[in-house]
Design a protein around this motif. Structure first.
Motif, PDB file in Angstrom:
ATOM      1  N   ALA A 113      56.086  25.074  45.728  1.00 16.57           N
ATOM      2  CA  ALA A 113      55.324  23.900  45.296  1.00 16.57           C
ATOM      3  C   ALA A 113      54.675  24.115  43.934  1.00 16.57           C
ATOM      4  O   ALA A 113      54.636  23.197  43.100  1.00 16.57           O
ATOM      5  CB  ALA A 113      54.261  23.564  46.350  1.00 16.57           C
ATOM      6  N   ALA A 114      54.165  25.337  43.679  1.00 15.57           N
ATOM      7  CA  ALA A 114      53.481  25.597  42.415  1.00 15.57           C
ATOM      8  C   ALA A 114      54.404  25.406  41.223  1.00 15.57           C
ATOM      9  O   ALA A 114      53.955  25.023  40.135  1.00 15.57           O
ATOM     10  CB  ALA A 114      52.905  27.008  42.418  1.00 15.57           C
ATOM     11  N   TYR A 115      55.689  25.701  41.404  1.00 15.23           N
ATOM     12  CA  TYR A 115      56.669  25.537  40.321  1.00 15.23           C
ATOM     13  C   TYR A 115      56.537  24.150  39.699  1.00 15.23           C
ATOM     14  O   TYR A 115      56.487  24.004  38.468  1.00 15.23           O
ATOM     15  CB  TYR A 115      58.069  25.750  40.889  1.00 15.23           C
ATOM     16  N   TYR A 116      56.467  23.126  40.550  1.00 13.83           N
ATOM     17  CA  TYR A 116      56.454  21.758  40.043  1.00 13.83           C
ATOM     18  C   TYR A 116      55.075  21.362  39.531  1.00 13.83           C
ATOM     19  O   TYR A 116      54.963  20.509  38.636  1.00 13.83           O
ATOM     20  CB  TYR A 116      56.965  20.807  41.117  1.00 13.83           C
ATOM     21  N   GLY A 117      54.019  21.974  40.067  1.00  7.68           N
ATOM     22  CA  GLY A 117      52.704  21.770  39.491  1.00  7.68           C
ATOM     23  C   GLY A 117      52.615  22.353  38.098  1.00  7.68           C
ATOM     24  O   GLY A 117      52.050  21.743  37.180  1.00  7.68           O
ATOM     25  N   VAL A 118      53.184  23.543  37.908  1.00  5.96           N
ATOM     26  CA  VAL A 118      53.200  24.188  36.596  1.00  5.96           C
ATOM     27  C   VAL A 118      54.035  23.362  35.619  1.00  5.96           C
ATOM     28  O   VAL A 118      53.649  23.162  34.460  1.00  5.96           O
ATOM     29  CB  VAL A 118      53.751  25.622  36.716  1.00  5.96           C
ATOM     30  N   LYS A 119      55.173  22.884  36.074  1.00  2.00           N
ATOM     31  CA  LYS A 119      56.063  22.071  35.227  1.00  2.00           C
ATOM     32  C   LYS A 119      55.339  20.816  34.733  1.00  2.00           C
ATOM     33  O   LYS A 119      55.386  20.487  33.545  1.00  2.00           O
ATOM     34  CB  LYS A 119      57.302  21.685  36.036  1.00  2.00           C
ATOM     35  N   LYS A 120      54.651  20.131  35.636  1.00  2.00           N
ATOM     36  CA  LYS A 120      53.939  18.905  35.262  1.00  2.00           C
ATOM     37  C   LYS A 120      52.741  19.219  34.368  1.00  2.00           C
ATOM     38  O   LYS A 120      52.520  18.569  33.340  1.00  2.00           O
ATOM     39  CB  LYS A 120      53.485  18.162  36.525  1.00  2.00           C
ATOM     40  N   GLY A 121      51.968  20.226  34.752  1.00  2.00           N
ATOM     41  CA  GLY A 121      50.767  20.555  33.988  1.00  2.00           C
ATOM     42  C   GLY A 121      51.051  21.075  32.595  1.00  2.00           C
ATOM     43  O   GLY A 121      50.204  20.997  31.707  1.00  2.00           O
ATOM     44  N   ASN A 122      52.254  21.612  32.383  1.00  2.00           N
ATOM     45  CA  ASN A 122      52.615  22.179  31.087  1.00  2.00           C
ATOM     46  C   ASN A 122      53.500  21.262  30.252  1.00  2.00           C
ATOM     47  O   ASN A 122      54.020  21.696  29.214  1.00  2.00           O
ATOM     48  CB  ASN A 122      53.336  23.516  31.279  1.00  2.00           C
ATOM     49  N   ALA A 123      53.702  20.023  30.667  1.00  2.00           N
ATOM     50  CA  ALA A 123      54.495  19.102  29.849  1.00  2.00           C
ATOM     51  C   ALA A 123      53.950  19.099  28.424  1.00  2.00           C
ATOM     52  O   ALA A 123      52.724  19.078  28.222  1.00  2.00           O
ATOM     53  CB  ALA A 123      54.448  17.700  30.450  1.00  2.00           C
ATOM     54  N   PRO A 124      54.812  19.141  27.401  1.00  2.00           N
ATOM     55  CA  PRO A 124      54.330  19.289  26.016  1.00  2.00           C
ATOM     56  C   PRO A 124      53.249  18.294  25.626  1.00  2.00           C
ATOM     57  O   PRO A 124      52.283  18.640  24.961  1.00  2.00           O
ATOM     58  CB  PRO A 124      55.606  19.093  25.184  1.00  2.00           C
ATOM     59  N   VAL A 125      53.405  17.039  26.050  1.00  2.00           N
ATOM     60  CA  VAL A 125      52.361  16.025  25.857  1.00  2.00           C
ATOM     61  C   VAL A 125      51.957  15.550  27.245  1.00  2.00           C
ATOM     62  O   VAL A 125      52.802  15.157  28.049  1.00  2.00           O
ATOM     63  CB  VAL A 125      52.877  14.847  25.012  1.00  2.00           C
ATOM     64  N   GLN A 126      50.659  15.603  27.545  1.00  4.04           N
ATOM     65  CA  GLN A 126      50.234  15.300  28.910  1.00  4.04           C
ATOM     66  C   GLN A 126      48.790  14.804  28.933  1.00  4.04           C
ATOM     67  O   GLN A 126      48.013  15.044  27.993  1.00  4.04           O
ATOM     68  CB  GLN A 126      50.376  16.551  29.786  1.00  4.04           C
ATOM     69  N   LEU A 127      48.451  14.096  30.011  1.00  2.00           N
ATOM     70  CA  LEU A 127      47.075  13.724  30.317  1.00  2.00           C
ATOM     71  C   LEU A 127      46.584  14.624  31.441  1.00  2.00           C
ATOM     72  O   LEU A 127      47.266  14.800  32.452  1.00  2.00           O
ATOM     73  CB  LEU A 127      46.989  12.260  30.738  1.00  2.00           C
ATOM     74  N   ILE A 128      45.388  15.192  31.266  1.00  2.55           N
ATOM     75  CA  ILE A 128      44.875  16.220  32.172  1.00  2.55           C
ATOM     76  C   ILE A 128      43.460  15.868  32.612  1.00  2.55           C
ATOM     77  O   ILE A 128      42.614  15.480  31.787  1.00  2.55           O
ATOM     78  CB  ILE A 128      44.882  17.597  31.462  1.00  2.55           C
ATOM     79  N   TYR A 129      43.209  16.030  33.909  1.00  4.21           N
ATOM     80  CA  TYR A 129      41.867  15.790  34.446  1.00  4.21           C
ATOM     81  C   TYR A 129      41.057  17.077  34.434  1.00  4.21           C
ATOM     82  O   TYR A 129      41.478  18.104  34.968  1.00  4.21           O
ATOM     83  CB  TYR A 129      41.951  15.246  35.869  1.00  4.21           C
ATOM     84  N   ASP A 130      39.886  17.028  33.814  1.00  5.06           N
ATOM     85  CA  ASP A 130      38.941  18.142  33.766  1.00  5.06           C
ATOM     86  C   ASP A 130      37.972  17.971  34.937  1.00  5.06           C
ATOM     87  O   ASP A 130      37.153  17.043  34.958  1.00  5.06           O
ATOM     88  CB  ASP A 130      38.197  18.130  32.431  1.00  5.06           C
ATOM     89  N   TYR A 131      38.046  18.859  35.939  1.00  6.95           N
ATOM     90  CA  TYR A 131      37.253  18.742  37.161  1.00  6.95           C
ATOM     91  C   TYR A 131      35.750  18.916  36.904  1.00  6.95           C
ATOM     92  O   TYR A 131      34.933  18.408  37.675  1.00  6.95           O
ATOM     93  CB  TYR A 131      37.699  19.787  38.177  1.00  6.95           C
ATOM     94  N   TYR A 132      35.402  19.639  35.846  1.00  6.35           N
ATOM     95  CA  TYR A 132      33.990  19.886  35.557  1.00  6.35           C
ATOM     96  C   TYR A 132      33.377  18.737  34.746  1.00  6.35           C
ATOM     97  O   TYR A 132      32.293  18.242  35.062  1.00  6.35           O
ATOM     98  CB  TYR A 132      33.837  21.198  34.801  1.00  6.35           C
ATOM     99  N   GLN A 133      34.091  18.294  33.718  1.00  6.60           N
ATOM    100  CA  GLN A 133      33.590  17.210  32.874  1.00  6.60           C
ATOM    101  C   GLN A 133      33.819  15.841  33.511  1.00  6.60           C
ATOM    102  O   GLN A 133      33.271  14.845  33.042  1.00  6.60           O
ATOM    103  CB  GLN A 133      34.296  17.251  31.505  1.00  6.60           C
ATOM    104  N   LYS A 134      34.676  15.802  34.565  1.00  2.00           N
ATOM    105  CA  LYS A 134      35.051  14.541  35.207  1.00  2.00           C
ATOM    106  C   LYS A 134      35.582  13.545  34.172  1.00  2.00           C
ATOM    107  O   LYS A 134      35.150  12.385  34.083  1.00  2.00           O
ATOM    108  CB  LYS A 134      33.869  13.938  35.978  1.00  2.00           C
ATOM    109  N   ALA A 135      36.535  14.069  33.414  1.00  2.00           N
ATOM    110  CA  ALA A 135      37.119  13.281  32.326  1.00  2.00           C
ATOM    111  C   ALA A 135      38.584  13.633  32.165  1.00  2.00           C
ATOM    112  O   ALA A 135      39.033  14.708  32.591  1.00  2.00           O
ATOM    113  CB  ALA A 135      36.358  13.526  31.022  1.00  2.00           C
ATOM    114  N   VAL A 136      39.320  12.727  31.534  1.00  2.69           N
ATOM    115  CA  VAL A 136      40.741  12.927  31.274  1.00  2.69           C
ATOM    116  C   VAL A 136      40.927  13.256  29.794  1.00  2.69           C
ATOM    117  O   VAL A 136      40.349  12.578  28.920  1.00  2.69           O
ATOM    118  CB  VAL A 136      41.559  11.678  31.654  1.00  2.69           C
TER     119      VAL A 136
END
Length: 851
Positions: free
Chosen positions: A642-665
């Motif tokens: 499962a982590a393989y696909y999480g890593v693939k998505k999270g490392n897309a060259p251009v991406q939107l990411i949720y910051d759990y601490y700042q509660k922001a994208v």
């Protein structure tokens, strides 16, 4: 355009055809002794090497082998010893058989007659750990001089060689305290301690002078990227007892050069061209997410008065790599003057060093498919140059260097200094100094290598570091890293790295928390969430059909550490506290997959969202040396988890990411060019859905805040993010399960393994909010590729939907490159997913389904 700047003279491009014709007609003979080997224990042999290295030796009862190999690799291939999967397997292995020496033997012929005036050179790229070598009844090397797994040896066999030859090599296992190949605590150590001829054996012919370790170093105009300067280097060795005068001659593009050289009798010299080659409009080598990894062919020759003596052909990349320290003291890297965030994982070879070019390629293509750009080798891995060749081709960085195996008494087998590890004696410093030089010279032409780790958990002793420093200043243009850990050297200052864990489970928010020692700042050289379970189909291969409840049988598949990470205790605790106890194996794996996916994805994403305060993140590990359930993004059978696909998505060259601490994208961009696009968010919660869109522009290697996320009073929600192009078409998606509750960490109890969670945020509401089924529509696009339309017809979120492709026997197709997997879909959403299966037979029947 390429112009040669010479201190002597320029050979014009019109001579190119003449030179190449001469080179081809006088090319040296080279061969690798790969096949037709046999091995046998010295306990079963009653003659000497003098006899064994002749045709009269009796070898009918010997065991067939190939080289490179280790003895356990040979014995498992012949069904004599079991594969190392279960505890019972390890108990069945005859460990005592390796306490004595073993023999490797092969017979080989030359395709042409032995020529007067030619010299014949026998090369060993790697033996473990000592060896006596006999050729045609003559002893040419003794174990008291030929030792060290990372030494390389060349022998002039001109006097011994014949048209028909017999080579016999007696190998001896490393003893406690000898710095051998090692796996530390990653897995049980191999019974033979990697004893064997684990790298290639080759023979080449030349005249009096041989060439080796040819390399081309490059400087790049990092402002314009439109010009470069190249320096050619090679090692020359005069095997004769007389001085030899000749020329080093070569060409890059249409420009040729030559430099006169005189070598004293038996002299071995590193030759570096006194002038640079100027290149206009170079094709630069980039890591794959920044550009194309361009490579050039290069041929270099040494001519004596009588003609061609030796030649080498390599390829090289024009690129400039350097490292720097940020204002906070974190080490970062520049490629062609551009900052690059290292995102990768730790590689290990197979436990018996049985990796092949095919398995290497598959694994490195996985790295690229996951959008990572780096492979860290804790150890000079590889049974040949193939691993490094592939990284050059695929545009993947390599960090390579020594393992922590020599820094801890439990693994080295002798006392270790608490700061410098086990390489402290004058004898070992000399051995490892020579070994490092051999490895660097062997590998230095690879553009993918960006740095040399000379320490892992500790530092090299100052006198050893000085030796490294002096050698690299003359022979290579890459920086060395004194340690993977945060350390301070009296010679070179700060390492600029950190190795603060964790190695066991932490929640996804951990990586963003300011108190987290392993969190998103600096260069974290190894870290991960511990147990990363394989797919059910692989677990059945390891443990059989009776997988539940989780019992002691699973322990052997964890790490070999005696202090931690040797059972699923931590994962079981997390599942119990997050969800409650699982009722069967399918529910257990579903929950484990969800934990694995979200926390590993968040690890990479956090380092992207927090640039420039982050410079690198290395998942510990990429793969497993044997069947296992810890530290891996795909399992031993090459099936992604499962982590393989999480890593693939999270490392897309251009991406939107949720910051759990700042509660922001945040929007991130790791291409070479600025990018503008429309960002979209949808927050699904009990109090009502929220949708927003916003135009955003992101410069390379930066992070831009796009949305604030407010869950209100809802205990849980789902966040769906999309990157949209000018036509409104989605080119990247990202999804999150969000909760209002927080994990409570006991920071004061942090160990090297992890920080304990004293109170877990609950995920128990997840089952009520989601469904686990979807509708599929499958269309075959080409012989090896399919398009799958996945639709969620329900009014709930479809969560962690695993897609599989199976053959007519019900086996998972491998490899199967899914564009996305472990899917989360909003109510009513449809998504098109592609699957490419390059090894699929032409008319194979494939069943694609959601599980």
């Amino acid at each position: 355009m390429i112009t040669t700047i010479l201190s002597h003279h320029i050979i014009r491009a019109s001579m190119t055809v003449v030179l190449l014709t001469l080179t081809l007609s006088a090319s040296a003979y080279r061969t690798t002794l790969r096949n037709d080997w046999k091995v046998q224990s010295s306990n079963k042999i009653h003659v000497t090497g003098e006899v064994l290295s002749t045709p009269s030796a009796q070898t009918a009862d010997w065991i067939p082998a190939t080289v490179p190999s280790t003895l356990m690799g040979v014995l498992t291939a012949n069904g004599i010893e079991p594969e190392a999967i279960t505890a019972a397997d390890y108990q069945r292995i005859d460990w005592k058989q390796f306490e004595t020496s073993w023999w490797y033997r092969t017979e080989f012929d030359f395709p042409t007659k032995i020529k007067k005036g030619e010299r014949y050179i026998l090369n060993f790229d790697g033996i473990s750990y000592r060896a006596n070598v006999w050729l045609n009844g003559k002893k040419i090397a003794d174990k008291n001089e030929m030792f060290g797994s990372f030494r390389q040896f060349s022998f002039d066999i001109t006097k011994e060689v014949r048209e028909e030859n017999v080579l016999a090599v007696e190998v001896f296992r490393a003893q406690p305290g000898e710095p051998n190949i090692g796996f530390a605590d990653w897995n049980p150590r191999p019974a033979d301690e990697s004893m064997g001829i684990f790298r290639e054996v080759s023979i080449k012919t030349c005249r009096n002078v041989t060439m080796s370790h040819t390399a081309v170093r490059s400087r790049v105009n990092t402002q314009t990227l439109d010009e470069a300067w190249l320096t050619v280097s090679t090692e020359l060795r005069n095997f004769s007892d007389k001085p030899v005068t000749g020329v080093v001659r070569g060409g890059i593009g249409n420009q040729l050069f030559e430099f006169p050289v005189t070598l004293a009798p038996h002299e071995r010299r590193l030759f570096t061209a006194p002038s640079e080659i100027y290149v206009e409009h170079p094709r630069l080598w980039w890591c794959h997410n920044m550009g194309k990894p361009e490579l050039y062919d290069f041929h270099l020759h040494f001519y004596e008065k009588k003609g061609l003596s030796d030649s080498e052909a390599i390829y090289f990349g024009i690129r400039e790599i350097s490292s720097y320290l940020t204002p906070e003291g974190y080490r970062g890297f520049l490629l062609n003057g551009r900052k690059v965030l290292l995102r990768g994982a730790g590689w290990t070879d197979d436990i018996y060093l049985r990796d092949t070019p095919m398995t290497n390629r598959q694994q490195l293509e996985y790295v690229r498919d996951m959008n990572m750009n780096t492979v860290r080798l804790e150890g000079f891995w590889g049974t040949s140059q193939n691993l490094y060749d592939l990284c050059d081709e695929l545009g993947l960085f390599i960090l390579v260097g020594w393992s922590c195996h020599w820094e801890w008494e439990d693994y080295l087998g002798s006392p270790c200094d608490e700061r410098f590890g086990g390489i402290t004696s004058e004898e070992n410093i000399e051995l490892i100094g020579q070994s490092f030089e051999d490895q660097v010279m062997w590998l230095r032409y690879h553009p993918s290598i960006i740095g040399w780790f000379v320490g892992s958990d500790m530092l090299p002793k100052p006198e050893l570091e000085k030796r490294y420093q002096e050698f690299l200043s003359k022979n290579d243009d890459r920086d060395y890293l004194i340690s993977a850990k945060e350390m301070e050297s009296t010679i070179s200052g700060s390492s600029g790295t950190k190795m603060a864990g964790p190695y066991e489970y932490v929640g996804p928010a951990y990586w963003y928390l300011p108190d987290a020692p392993g969190g998103a700042f600096g260069f974290n050289t190894e870290t991960g969430i511990g147990a990363q379970l394989p797919v059910k189909e692989s677990l059945v291969k390891m443990l059989g059909n009776n997988l539940f409840p989780i019992d002691k049988r699973w322990d052997i598949l964890c790490t070999a550490s005696s202090s931690a990470m040797n059972s699923l205790k931590q994962l079981n605790e997390v599942i119990h506290n997050r969800f409650g106890d699982a009722k069967d194996i399918d529910e257990y794996l579903y929950r484990a997959d969800m934990l694995n996916y979200e926390s590993t994805k968040a690890m990479f994403e956090s380092f992207r969202a927090r640039v420039p305060h982050t410079t690198g993140i290395i998942q510990w590990m990429l793969n497993g040396a044997r069947p296992g359930i810890y530290w891996q993004l795909y399992d031993y059978y090459k099936q992604p988890n499962a982590a393989y696909y999480g890593v693939k998505k999270g490392n897309a060259p251009v991406q939107l990411i949720y910051d759990y601490y700042q509660k922001a994208v945040y929007a991130v961009n790791e291409t070479l060019e600025p990018i503008a696009f429309k960002s979209s968010m949808q927050l699904i919660k009990n109090a009502g859905n929220e949708k927003k869109e916003q135009e955003v522009k992101v410069e390379p290697a930066t992070s831009v805040k796009v949305f604030d996320i407010d869950m209100g009073d809802d205990p849980a929600a789902f966040l769906f993010l999309q990157c949209l192009d000018a036509d409104g078409k989605s080119f990247e998606t990202n999804e999150y399960f969000l909760i209002s509750g927080k994990d409570t960490y006991n920071w004061s109890a942090t160990t090297w393994v992890h920080t304990p969670i004293t109170q877990y945020a609950s995920y128990k509401m997840l089952d009520e909010m989601t469904v686990r089924t979807c509708e599929l529509s499958v269309e075959k696009k080409q012989a090896d590729s399919y398009e799958v339309t996945v639709t969620n017809p329900s009014d709930k979120v479809a969560f962690m939907i695993r897609l599989t492709a199976k053959d007519s026997k019900g086996n998972l197709v491998c490899p199967a490159y899914w564009s996305d997997n472990y899917l989360t879909l909003a109510p009513g959403e449809s998504r098109n997913i592609t699957c490419r299966m390059p090894s699929l037979p032409k008319d194979a029947k494939v069943t694609i389904q959601a599980e």
